[in-house]
Each structure stands twice: as structure tokens, then as C-alpha cells.
Design a protein around this motif. Structure first.
Motif, mmCIF file in Angstrom:
data_model
loop_
_atom_site.group_PDB
_atom_site.id
_atom_site.type_symbol
_atom_site.label_atom_id
_atom_site.label_comp_id
_atom_site.label_asym_id
_atom_site.label_seq_id
_atom_site.Cartn_x
_atom_site.Cartn_y
_atom_site.Cartn_z
ATOM 1 N N GLY A 82 0.919 -1.133 -0.019
ATOM 2 C CA GLY A 82 -0.068 -0.075 -0.121
ATOM 3 C C GLY A 82 0.733 1.451 0.082
ATOM 4 O O GLY A 82 0.406 2.386 -0.084
ATOM 5 N N ILE A 122 -13.706 0.541 0.553
ATOM 6 C CA ILE A 122 -12.450 -0.159 0.013
ATOM 7 C C ILE A 122 -11.147 1.023 0.037
ATOM 8 O O ILE A 122 -9.949 0.510 0.430
ATOM 9 C CB ILE A 122 -12.562 -0.649 -1.271
ATOM 10 C CG1 ILE A 122 -13.477 -2.059 -1.207
ATOM 11 C CG2 ILE A 122 -11.385 -1.241 -2.143
ATOM 12 C CD1 ILE A 122 -14.040 -2.485 -2.666
ATOM 13 N N GLN A 169 -7.875 0.996 2.280
ATOM 14 C CA GLN A 169 -6.469 0.860 1.715
ATOM 15 C C GLN A 169 -5.599 1.883 2.502
ATOM 16 O O GLN A 169 -4.496 1.738 2.446
ATOM 17 C CB GLN A 169 -6.588 0.676 0.346
ATOM 18 C CG GLN A 169 -7.097 -0.655 -0.476
ATOM 19 C CD GLN A 169 -7.389 -0.172 -1.988
ATOM 20 O OE1 GLN A 169 -7.500 0.678 -2.231
ATOM 21 N NE2 GLN A 169 -7.540 -1.670 -2.367
ATOM 22 N N GLU A 208 -6.578 -0.283 -9.747
ATOM 23 C CA GLU A 208 -7.276 0.638 -8.849
ATOM 24 C C GLU A 208 -7.249 0.359 -7.597
ATOM 25 O O GLU A 208 -8.144 0.657 -6.894
ATOM 26 C CB GLU A 208 -8.565 0.456 -9.492
ATOM 27 C CG GLU A 208 -9.052 0.902 -10.907
ATOM 28 C CD GLU A 208 -10.541 0.892 -11.478
ATOM 29 O OE1 GLU A 208 -11.166 0.689 -10.499
ATOM 30 O OE2 GLU A 208 -10.729 1.530 -12.409
ATOM 31 N N ASN A 209 -6.181 -0.030 -7.075
ATOM 32 C CA ASN A 209 -5.944 0.214 -5.793
ATOM 33 C C ASN A 209 -5.423 1.280 -5.405
ATOM 34 O O ASN A 209 -4.591 1.810 -5.777
ATOM 35 C CB ASN A 209 -4.818 -1.156 -5.378
ATOM 36 C CG ASN A 209 -5.458 -2.638 -5.496
ATOM 37 O OD1 ASN A 209 -6.526 -3.038 -5.265
ATOM 38 N ND2 ASN A 209 -4.796 -3.395 -6.221
ATOM 39 N N TYR A 234 -3.077 3.793 -3.133
ATOM 40 C CA TYR A 234 -1.652 3.770 -2.580
ATOM 41 C C TYR A 234 -1.369 5.137 -1.791
ATOM 42 O O TYR A 234 -2.091 6.083 -2.356
ATOM 43 C CB TYR A 234 -0.625 3.530 -3.600
ATOM 44 C CG TYR A 234 -0.293 2.109 -3.834
ATOM 45 C CD1 TYR A 234 0.840 1.551 -3.387
ATOM 46 C CD2 TYR A 234 -1.300 1.284 -4.740
ATOM 47 C CE1 TYR A 234 1.030 -0.087 -4.053
ATOM 48 C CE2 TYR A 234 -1.226 0.004 -4.914
ATOM 49 C CZ TYR A 234 0.054 -0.645 -4.544
ATOM 50 O OH TYR A 234 0.297 -1.941 -4.804
#
Length: 809
Positions: free
Chosen positions: A195, A239, A243, A272-273, A275
Motif C-alpha cells: 500500500g 475499500i 487501503q 485501481e488499488n 496507495y
């Protein structure tokens, strides 16, 4: 008197259990220890006292003679002087270096190669890169990176003839930083957590003289997509919130506190995570420090509510959110608070809860959140006084009408978000609570089985706040200042407060490397030797010129050779002499006692045959023998007293090009690519180095040895380094043949066809060895010979000149 003992096992000799055996070098060790010593080569052993290679009988140590005299003198044995003949004078450094080998080992792998990054600019202009704090670029694999300026280093326009290598200049730049700044850099580069964006290392922009921190460049966060989310978008918001919390929790595991956040600190990867961008975190911290410093210049001490209002509005307009204790810590540093004490910073892990809370509100409410927040601050600032300064900062969420805005699924977040803005850090929820709150938007709470989360950060480690770090307090040096600063200017000590010290190179050495030209030869210089206060130079012009080391003036000329002079050495002693060898096989001995004579003391010639091509190398041993390396593939030992031939050593398959005598061993290098080791006592062959790669022939053109280090230079630009006859390093350091090489302690100098003198630094131990490129000296001609003495480097060139390189102010 203590009884004599073995130098290996330290047991006293008794003639029975511990029998003293005498080696060819004259030293003694017990029979059992000699049996167990490692034998790297057949029929040879390294003396445990003087480390010289000596012959070892096939029958074992029992075939060696006993030291009867030692047993007879049992009560009193004269101590053997293991270091006899060695010079204990502290060597003069060519370039003094401030950092240690440990420092180099720590940072060498954190410095990216000089061509690893290509710099980009949004407008396509690169002329103003020196004044930029943030840049973007790409790696060799086309991966996009972001660059954050760390420090400045000296450009390559200084008056030193030695052009320092890229790594050397980066090491100097890092050494010029404060210990705290280096510790923080090391911590940031070492972070490898999920992350959190990657930091690849440090890279130096040689064109503009700037050291950058290179980080992974991720996709910008699409804030417009999160404007006025509905209940159907609750899962996506949850979500992203999870994250962000996970990334900051992972930073806490490393002992790093963000301190403040901005919308630009959150990025997306290709999946599409969400960080947290480390480079953006540091840039945000710098922006905060810059805003606070600029605003407080015109404010009173202490600040009142209206002035605090101005500060908060300025930060919020830039999308920067921070906790109250973080803001107070910054103001305390600026002496802008009523109670300005030196108490310990209140910034802790709970300081990250507040900015995360505001980021989540920004996600939920969109641009309206910032607008209403600023209006709330302005209204509160007009109502409160300086005594209610804390109330001003903690009550800014009261007029946002959270209950009316956060309906439906988001209503569950209202209470915990209110608690996040509590002025007391101990009363706030922790990041794990925020994480759970966001998870409840994604899954049903009744499926909650994550009971392992707790508030305490495991482990005891040194922690620091990234936004309050020394790196964020660095004041940028403008390009104009860089242009106006004199590259050779000394700071005279500590850099002026508030400015980056760019004279790192000045602290690297005692002075700039200067040069002085010496001219007198009529043809190419072939060899150099130093001794007796003089510099001796030989040449194709058949002469040997003598120069004073005090002022490098010409003292005398030796004439008499009928062929080009290929080698020259100087021998110290009661009657110092200079010995020269020519291409016709002549060996001349000259007296160097002042006043010098025009005629040689003695001379002799080698016998010639159809293979003969003259003398290529000379060496001398303490046994009174002069050794010559010849074109007939042999080494000959001559008596210095009368010039008689003592013996001929055969074995090489091509021209013997170079000779070195050290620690009782004669090293011979040849065009056949091997190094042979010969015993000086009986001239027998001890071993052969360089036969490990059969079928590959690289001619050896020069040898250099110092203590237990042997270096061979080859015609293809390679060098090989041995220690105790073990190959430690093989590397290419230049293009084209290396004609001459010199080693002195940790310094290694090479020169040859590429018209460049390369300076290497040797470091390491008996297990590993590093050969670090320190810098290079560009020259106008081929370097034919090198010599080093007392911090001065002497170089002979094919264009008839000699140069002396030395450190000068």
C-alpha cells in the motif's frame, strides 16, 4: 625470559610435542602447525610469520631442519623482527576521503547508476531543472518515476584536473548531509510495505548538480469521480478508505508517521488499488513547512485567532489536512506560540487519524467539503480570541451538518469521524478503528472475524514524523544561487544556516587536484622512478632525465645508451644508484650521489639470439640482484656488484613485460597472460597465477604490488587483483590497453591508450574486495608510465611530457 613459542598455536617449543622447523625464509613454526596450514599451490606454503611463499618438501615438515639453536637458547630468544625493512611512515593520501568503508557499503547499493533515469518535464523544457523541487522521469524499462530534490552537489566545472566519478560525487553529497537527514533517507528507501509506493533509491543529475530521491509514479487519484457519492457507492468508498488506513498502518510498523496528508498523497495503481505516495508525502511536508515559514514572517508573536485563521485557510486551499498537535509543533519551531518550551514533541501515531478523517470526508462530500470547511474556519476565527485557539481548530467540523449529509450507510461513520477530531490524542480512535469503520461499508459486520487487530504498534523502534523530518526542512537552493556560487569556494566549516552546503567536494579532499608540466624529453617517455629526492624518467630518446622533487626542475641527464631506454629503477642505500635497461639489451648503473657523473659506474649487455627484442622490465632485491625481463621470454638475475649473470629463470611463453619484487617474492608478468612467482632465495618457481581460464590469452602489460595485494593490468583494459595469491576481483576499468598501473595502499592508478588516468579505491577484507572508481583525469596523450610517492602522482606520456598531479588549494 619467556620461552620461545610457535607463531601459529602459541605453544612453547620443547623438542618433542612441539618441534621447531625452519622454513626457507628463516622463520620457524612447529611441525604440527606446518602440517595443518592450507596449501593453495603444490610444493609451496605461506610462512605464518612473514607470509612469504616458500618451498615445502613433499615428505612434509619432517624433512625441514630443526631449529637446534632455538632449543639451546630456550631461556632467551631474540625476537624475530617480522616487519624488518618496512616503512612505518604514515602514507600521504592522494585524495583524502571523509567517509568510512562501512558508509560506502551502506549507500553504494542505494545509488542508481547515472544513466538509470531520464528526466521529463511537462512543458518539454529542461533548462530550469536545477531550480525544480519535483520532477518526473522514467527508468530504463520505461517505468515512470517521480523525483524529489534532496541536495545539491558541485558541477563538473571545478578547477581540479581530477574529474571525480559519479559514485564518488554522490557519496560526497550524501556525506555532506546531516546524520539525521541520512538516517531519514535510509529509512525511507528501505520501506517495502504493501500500500506504500516504492522508493528505488537516489539518483544524481550530473547536468544540473542535483541529487534526487527516485520513487514510483502512480496514477493520479480521480477525485472528481468521488464527488457526492451515493449509498450505492459506499462499498467503493469503504475499500479506498481501508487501503489508505492499511498503508499508514504499514508505515507505522516502520516507525514512520506521516504527520499531514493532502489529496495528492493518494494514488492508484493499474488495478485501481489506492496507495500512499511516499514522495508526495515528503513534498506535502515541504509545502507545509514552506507555507508556515512564509506566513509567520509577517505575523506577531504569539499568533492570534485571525492569524491562525489565515494559516488554516492557506493550508486548506492547497488541500492539506493536518492534526492540531502537528500544527502546534510547527508553530513552536517558529517561536509563534504563547508557551514556547522545549518539551518533547506531542506528535505520535494518533496524529495520522485526523488527516485520514478529513480525507474520508473529502471523498464523501467532494469539493463542497473544502469550501464549507474554509467558511467554517473563517467564521470561527472571527468569533474566538487567542485564549480559545484550540477551540478554533477543534470545532471546525461542527458547522458541516454531518448528520444531514452522511445519511444511509454513511451514517455509521458520523460518530467515529467526530471523535477523530478530538484535541486530546489519547481520546481519538486509532487507525484500526477507522479501518473497521470503512470495512463495515463493504461487508456485513456480523461476518467480522478480524479480532487480531489491536491498537498497539508491535515492537520498539526509532520513530520519526515524515512531515517534521529534517528532509522536509531543507531549504531549496535556487538555480541563480547555484550559478553564482563559486565551485571552488570553501565554506570554512559549517554551512550557513538555511542553505544547502554545495561544497561537498571541498570537504572530500584537502584541496583541488592540480597538475604541473615537466618537459625535456625529445621522444615518448617510457618509464618513471622516484627515489633519493629525485624523479627519474627514461625515453625513446635514449636518455634518462633527473628532476628535483622540490621544484621539479631539471637536475641532470644520463647519456650513453645506444638504443631506446625501456626501463628505469632507483636503488636506495649507502651508495644510491639508478639502473636503466634499453632495447638493445644494455643495462647501465648510474650513481645518483650529488654531484652526479656523466659516465655510468658499470654496464653490461644481455646475450642475444634470434628471438631477442631487448629489455622490457627491471627490478631489484635485497640480495643484491638486479632482475631483467626480456623479449626472449626469460628473467635473468644479475649481480649488482659486477654485472655477472647469476641465473636465468625460464617458463614464460612470451615476452616478460613487467617485474615486481615484494616480501621475498619476484612477480613476473608476461604477454602470455600469466603471473609467475619466484623465490628470491634460490630463484625457484613457486606458483603460477592466471592459468584459470585456458584458451583465453590476455597480455599482461603492467604489474603492481603492495603488502599482500597484487594487481595485473591487461591489454584489453581489464585488471585482476589477488590477495594472498587468491583472485579477489576481475573487472574492466577502461577501454583499450592499460600500459601502466600503480597501487599504493588503498589507491590504484591506471593509464593507457584511452588517454585517461583512472583513480580507483580498494576496500574490503580477506573475504571480499571492492574496487571503487573515484574519478578520472583526462589527458591529451597516451599514458605510458605512472609512479606514485607521498601523495603525488607522476605520469609519463607519449607526447614527450611528464605531469605531476598533487592536491593544492
Amino acid at each position: 625470559m619467556e620461552a620461545p613459542e610457535c607463531p601459529v598455536c602459541l605453544q612453547s617449543y620443547d623438542g618433542e610435542c612441539s618441534v621447531p622447523r625452519v622454513l626457507a625464509c628463516g622463520h620457524t613454526a612447529c611441525e604440527e602447525c606446518l602440517t595443518n596450514l592450507p596449501k593453495k599451490f603444490p610444493d609451496t606454503i605461506r610462512c605464518p610469520a612473514c607470509t612469504v611463499l616458500v618451498k615445502f618438501p613433499l615428505q612434509g615438515p619432517s624433512a625441514l631442519p630443526k631449529n637446534i639453536d632455538l632449543l639451546r637458547l630456550f631461556p632467551s630468544v631474540s625476537q624475530i623482527k617480522l616487519e624488518s625493512g618496512r616503512n612505518f611512515k604514515k602514507p600521504v593520501e592522494f585524495v583524502t576521503r571523509s567517509w568510512s568503508d562501512d558508509f560506502y557499503a551502506t549507500w553504494k547499493d542505494r545509488i542508481l547508476v547515472h544513466d538509470a533515469v531520464s528526466v521529463e518535464n511537462g512543458e518539454g523544457e529542461i533548462s530550469d531543472l536545477a531550480s525544480s523541487s519535483r520532477l518526473f522521469g522514467s527508468l530504463k524499462n520505461d517505468s515512470k518515476v517521480s523525483l524529489l530534490r534532496v541536495a545539491s552537489f558541485e558541477l563538473d566545472d571545478c578547477d581540479s584536473v581530477l574529474k571525480y566519478s559519479y559514485v564518488q560525487r554522490m557519496m560526497s553529497c550524501l556525506w555532506g548531509l546531516k546524520d539525521e537527514e541520512r538516517d531519514e533517507l535510509e529509512k525511507i528507501i528501505s520501506i517495502m510495505q504493501r500500500g506504500v509506493s516504492k522508493v528505488f533509491g537516489l539518483w544524481g543529475d550530473l547536468k544540473n548538480g542535483v541529487l534526487y530521491l527516485v520513487g514510483e509514479k502512480l496514477i493520479e487519484f480521480p477525485w472528481e469521480e468521488f464527488d457526492s457519492l451515493t449509498d450505492d457507492d459506499a462499498s467503493r468508498l469503504g475499500i479506498v478508505g481501508m487501503q489508505i488506513c492499511e498503508a499508514l498502518l504499514n508505515l507505522h510498523k516502520e516507525g514512520v508517521i506521516s504527520g499531514c496528508l493532502s489529496v495528492s498523497c493518494v494514488k492508484f495503481d493499474e488495478f485501481e488499488n489506492a496507495y500512499v505516495d511516499l514522495i508526495e508525502l515528503m513534498e506535502t511536508g515541504r509545502n507545509v513547512c514552506r507555507i508556515i515559514a512564509e506566513e509567520t514572517k509577517s505575523l506577531r508573536k504569539p499568533v492570534d485567532a485571525s492569524e491562525m485563521d489565515s494559516l488554516l485557510v492557506g493550508l486548506l486551499q492547497k488541500g492539506i489536512f493536518m492534526s492540531s498537535e502537528f500544527l502546534f509543533e510547527l508553530l513552536k519551531e517558529q517561536n509563534m506560540l504563547v508557551k514556547n518550551d522545549s518539551s518533547k514533541s506531542l506528535v505520535s501515531y494518533s496524529a495520522d487519524v485526523w488527516p485520514v478523517c478529513f480525507l474520508l470526508l473529502k471523498l464523501r462530500l467532494g469539493n463542497r467539503f473544502t469550501k464549507e470547511l474554509i467558511e467554517s474556519v473563517d467564521a470561527k476565527g472571527r468569533e474566538e480570541s487567542i485564549e480559545d485557539l484550540l477551540v478554533l481548530y477543534t470545532g471546525i467540523t461542527e458547522k458541516l451538518c454531518l448528520e444531514s449529509e452522511l445519511q444511509g450507510k454513511f451514517k455509521l461513520m458520523v460518530e467515529i469521524l467526530r471523535q477523530c477530531c478530538c484535541i486530546d490524542p489519547q481520546a481519538r480512535p486509532v487507525l484500526t478503528d477507522l479501518w473497521k469503520c470503512n470495512r463495515d461499508l463493504v461487508m456485513n459486520p456480523r461476518f467480522n472475524s478480524m479480532r487480531g487487530l489491536h491498537k498497539k504498534i508491535p515492537g520498539k523502534r526509532k520513530e520519526f514524523c515524515l512531515a517534521l523530518s529534517e528532509l522536509c526542512h531543507l531549504v531549496e537552493v535556487e538555480s541563480k544561487e547555484l550559478e553564482e556560487a563559486s565551485p571552488g569556494m570553501k565554506t570554512g566549516g559549517k554551512a550557513e544556516e538555511g542553505k544547502v552546503d554545495i561544497d561537498f567536494l571541498g570537504r572530500l579532499s584537502e584541496g583541488k587536484v592540480k597538475s604541473k608540466d615537466i618537459r625535456g624529453h625529445q621522444d615518448s617517455v617510457t618509464a618513471l622512478a622516484v627515489g633519493g629526492g629525485f624523479l627519474f624518467s627514461s625515453s625513446y630518446d635514449k636518455t634518462i632525465l633527473i628532476w628535483s622533487l622540490k621544484d621539479f626542475s631539471h637536475v641532470h641527464t644520463f647519456k650513453g645508451h645506444q638504443d631506446k631506454v625501456m626501463a628505469v629503477i632507483h636503488i636506495e642505500g649507502a651508495k644510491p644508484v639508478c639502473i636503466s635497461g634499453d632495447g638493445g639489451g644494455g643495462i647501465f648503473v648510474w650513481s645518483t650521489t650529488v654531484p652526479m657523473e656523466d659516465q655510468p659506474l658499470r654496464k653490461w649487455y644481455e646475450p642475444k639470439d634470434w628471438r631477442y627484442t631487448g629489455i622490457h622490465a627491471l627490478a631489484y632485491s635485497e640480495y643484491g640482484h638486479v632482475y631483467s625481463g626480456s623479449g626472449d621470454n626469460t628473467i635473468k638475475a644479475w649481480s649488482l656488484q659486477d654485472g655477472s649473470l647469476v641465473c636465468t629463470m625460464s617458463g614464460h611463453k612470451s615476452v616478460v613485460s613487467t617485474l615486481v619484487v615484494l616480501n621475498g617474492v619476484l612477480y613476473s608478468g608476461s604477454w602470455d597472460g600469466t603471473v609467475r612467482l619466484w623465490s628470491l632465495s634460490d630463484h625457484s618457481l613457486l606458483t603460477v597465477l592466471g592459468e584459470e581460464t585456458p584458451g583465453i590469452v590476455r597480455s599482461i602489460l603492467s604489474l603492481a604490488a603492495d603488502d599482500q595485494t597484487l594487481v595485473a593490468a591487461y591489454q584489453n583494459g581489464d585488471i585482476q587483483i589477488w590477495r594472498d595469491d587468491t583472485l579477489m576481483k576481475s573487472t574492466k576499468i577502461q577501454i583499450g590497453a592499460i600500459l601502466s598501473i600503480v597501487v599504493n595502499g588503498k589507491w590504484l592508478f591506471t593509464g593507457g591508450w584511452d588517454k585517461t588516468i583512472n583513480v580507483q579505491e580498494l576496500s574490503g577484507d580477506e573475504i571480499s574486495l571492492d574496487c571503487t572508481h573515484v574519478g578520472s583525469i583526462p589527458c591529451a596523450s597516451v599514458i605510458t608510465s605512472l609512479s606514485y610517492c607521498e601523495g603525488k602522482l607522476f605520469a609519463g606520456f607519449a607526447d614527450k611530457t611528464i605531469k605531476v598531479y598533487y592536491c593544492g588549494c
